[in-house]
Scaffold this motif. Structure first.
Motif, PDB file in Angstrom:
ATOM      1  N   CYS A 102       0.843  -1.171   0.160  1.00  0.00           N
ATOM      2  CA  CYS A 102      -0.119   0.075  -0.088  1.00  0.00           C
ATOM      3  C   CYS A 102       0.982   1.010  -0.057  1.00  0.00           C
ATOM      4  O   CYS A 102       0.702   2.167  -0.957  1.00  0.00           O
ATOM      5  CB  CYS A 102      -0.890  -0.007   1.216  1.00  0.00           C
ATOM      6  N   ARG A 126       3.471  -1.663  -8.020  1.00  0.00           N
ATOM      7  CA  ARG A 126       2.471  -0.452  -7.606  1.00  0.00           C
ATOM      8  C   ARG A 126       2.616  -0.232  -6.203  1.00  0.00           C
ATOM      9  O   ARG A 126       2.891  -1.198  -5.207  1.00  0.00           O
ATOM     10  CB  ARG A 126       0.910  -0.720  -7.505  1.00  0.00           C
ATOM     11  N   LYS A 131       0.007   9.175   0.287  1.00  0.00           N
ATOM     12  CA  LYS A 131      -0.954   8.314   0.593  1.00  0.00           C
ATOM     13  C   LYS A 131      -2.460   9.258   1.182  1.00  0.00           C
ATOM     14  O   LYS A 131      -2.244  10.035   1.889  1.00  0.00           O
ATOM     15  CB  LYS A 131      -0.812   7.536   1.787  1.00  0.00           C
ATOM     16  N   HIS A 272      -8.512  -3.318  -1.842  1.00  0.00           N
ATOM     17  CA  HIS A 272      -9.485  -2.366  -1.167  1.00  0.00           C
ATOM     18  C   HIS A 272     -10.905  -2.916  -1.274  1.00  0.00           C
ATOM     19  O   HIS A 272     -11.731  -2.378  -0.352  1.00  0.00           O
ATOM     20  CB  HIS A 272      -9.362  -0.927  -1.789  1.00  0.00           C
ATOM     21  N   GLU A 298      -2.315  -5.877  -3.061  1.00  0.00           N
ATOM     22  CA  GLU A 298      -1.408  -5.315  -2.235  1.00  0.00           C
ATOM     23  C   GLU A 298      -0.815  -6.506  -1.459  1.00  0.00           C
ATOM     24  O   GLU A 298      -1.342  -7.653  -1.340  1.00  0.00           O
ATOM     25  CB  GLU A 298      -2.056  -4.398  -1.156  1.00  0.00           C
ATOM     26  N   ASP A 309      -2.941  -0.305   5.526  1.00  0.00           N
ATOM     27  CA  ASP A 309      -3.624  -1.318   4.826  1.00  0.00           C
ATOM     28  C   ASP A 309      -2.978  -2.866   5.183  1.00  0.00           C
ATOM     29  O   ASP A 309      -3.217  -3.700   4.352  1.00  0.00           O
ATOM     30  CB  ASP A 309      -3.637  -1.359   3.364  1.00  0.00           C
ATOM     31  N   GLN A 312      -4.957  -6.285   4.730  1.00  0.00           N
ATOM     32  CA  GLN A 312      -5.591  -6.608   3.445  1.00  0.00           C
ATOM     33  C   GLN A 312      -4.229  -7.098   2.357  1.00  0.00           C
ATOM     34  O   GLN A 312      -4.599  -7.619   1.318  1.00  0.00           O
ATOM     35  CB  GLN A 312      -6.281  -5.538   2.668  1.00  0.00           C
TER      36      GLN A 312
HETATM   37 MN    MN Z   1      -4.027   0.673   0.160  1.00  0.00          MN
END
Ligand code: MN
Ligand code: PEP
Length: 335
Positions: A102, A126, A131, A272, A298, A309, A312
């Motif tokens: 993230c 990525r 953020k 997400h 992620e 994050d 996740q």
């Molecule tokens: Mn994120």
């Protein structure tokens, strides 16, 4: 309005029609399909005489288009668009995964994850440097330094980079970025979209937290109307009444709906979209099966201690397994 030009029409007659329309201040987009030219006319087309246009010997059909999204509309561009992110193609049968943390947290972290996702066979890195956080007290990203670290990871691995731009004032920092992400909170920040539209950089445009499919397409239209056609749409879940067991409600029906409406590539973000690492694999596989052109996932080396994050994020090992399963689904659906 969409005008289909008859095959083998004389060039001069087509040019004459285009010039006539442009003189009347219409924007004329020309799409050269495999065997036919399509003209997309944008402007107050109700003032045009449809019957007169239909009667021209070079016109096969002319029809009004009621949809508010024009450049993004499949009627204007019947074939799928293929967008190249630093040489990695997405759309029109080309599929890839953009993976990474993230937030970019350190040189070691981003370079390590980049190497791991490369080993898993994916094409795009990525990570967030700027953020958007719900709380101003949470980690806001490494900002400029994060962008530099992403570029270093790109150099080390050869993976093109995708990262989020939050503020038009920072756009100059993104000149050497392969794909600009527009996050869910900024999907309707029209000034930001207009600025990104003045570049040619590919854009990963996320669906807004409470955005409809039409609103997502209209946001894409803002970027395209300003000159940048390289838009990739991203379904990342929407806010619904469910909040106990999922962070958002991933709308996978958006994939076939968008496929019908637009020629732009469609990426799904199950990270997400669910907010929970254990739900990511099944939703990633379902998205691939639904025909998504790519996934955004992620991945973190130490999810329990991630600066954003973590719940996740998949570990590199979990991601490696999932990437193999996704390839299997792709093989089945592309047979
Ligand atoms: Mn994120
Ligand atoms: C992200 O991609 O890390 C992010 C903040 O996503 P979204 O804008 O979809 O919430």
């Amino acid at each position: 309005m969409v005008i289909m030009i008859k095959r083998n029409s004389p060039k001069e007659k087509i040019e004459h029609l285009v010039t006539w329309l442009q003189e009347k201040e219409f924007i004329v987009r020309q799409f050269h399909g495999e065997d036919q030219l399509v003209l997309g006319i944008i402007g107050k087309t109700a003032t045009l005489d449809l019957e007169m246009l239909q009667s021209l010997d070079i016109v096969e059909t002319a029809s009004q288009m009621s949809d508010p999204f024009k450049a993004a509309n499949r009627k204007m561009h019947p074939e799928d668009s293929i967008i190249s992110i630093g040489g990695v193609k997405i759309g029109g049968g080309n599929f890839d995964i953009m993976a990474g943390p993230c937030s970019v947290e350190s040189r070691e972290q981003i370079t390590y994850i980049a190497q791991k996702i490369k080993e898993a066979g994916v094409g795009l890195l990525r990570g967030g440097a700027f953020k958007p956080r719900t709380s101003p007290y949470d980690f806001q990203g490494l900002k400029d330094e994060g962008l530099e670290l992403l570029k270093e990871a790109r150099k080390a691995t050869g993976l093109p980079i995708v990262t989020e731009l939050m503020d038009a004032k920072q756009i100059h920092l993104f000149e050497d970025i392969d794909c600009i992400q527009v996050g869910a909170r900024n999907t309707q920040n029209y000034d930001l979209l207009k600025e990104i539209g003045k570049t040619k950089t590919p854009v990963l445009l996320k669906r807004g937290l409470a955005g409809t499919i039409k609103e997502l397409l209209m946001s894409a239209e803002y970027i395209m109307a300003n000159g940048n056609e390289n838009v990739i749409l991203c379904e990342r879940g929407i806010r619904t009444y469910e909040s106990d067991y999922t962070r958002n409600t991933l709308d996978l029906s958006a994939v076939p709906v968008l496929r019908k409406l637009t020629h732009l590539p469609i990426v799904v973000d199950p990270s997400h979209g669910t907010g929970k690492a254990d739900l990511v694999p099944s939703m990633a596989l379902a998205a691939a099966a639904a025909g998504a052109d790519g996934l955004m996932i992620e991945v973190h080396n130490d999810p329990a201690n991630a600066l954003s994050d973590g719940p996740q994020c998949l570990t590199p090992e979990e991601f490696h397994t999932l990437a193999g399963q996704i390839r299997q689904i792709r093989e089945v659906i592309t047979q």
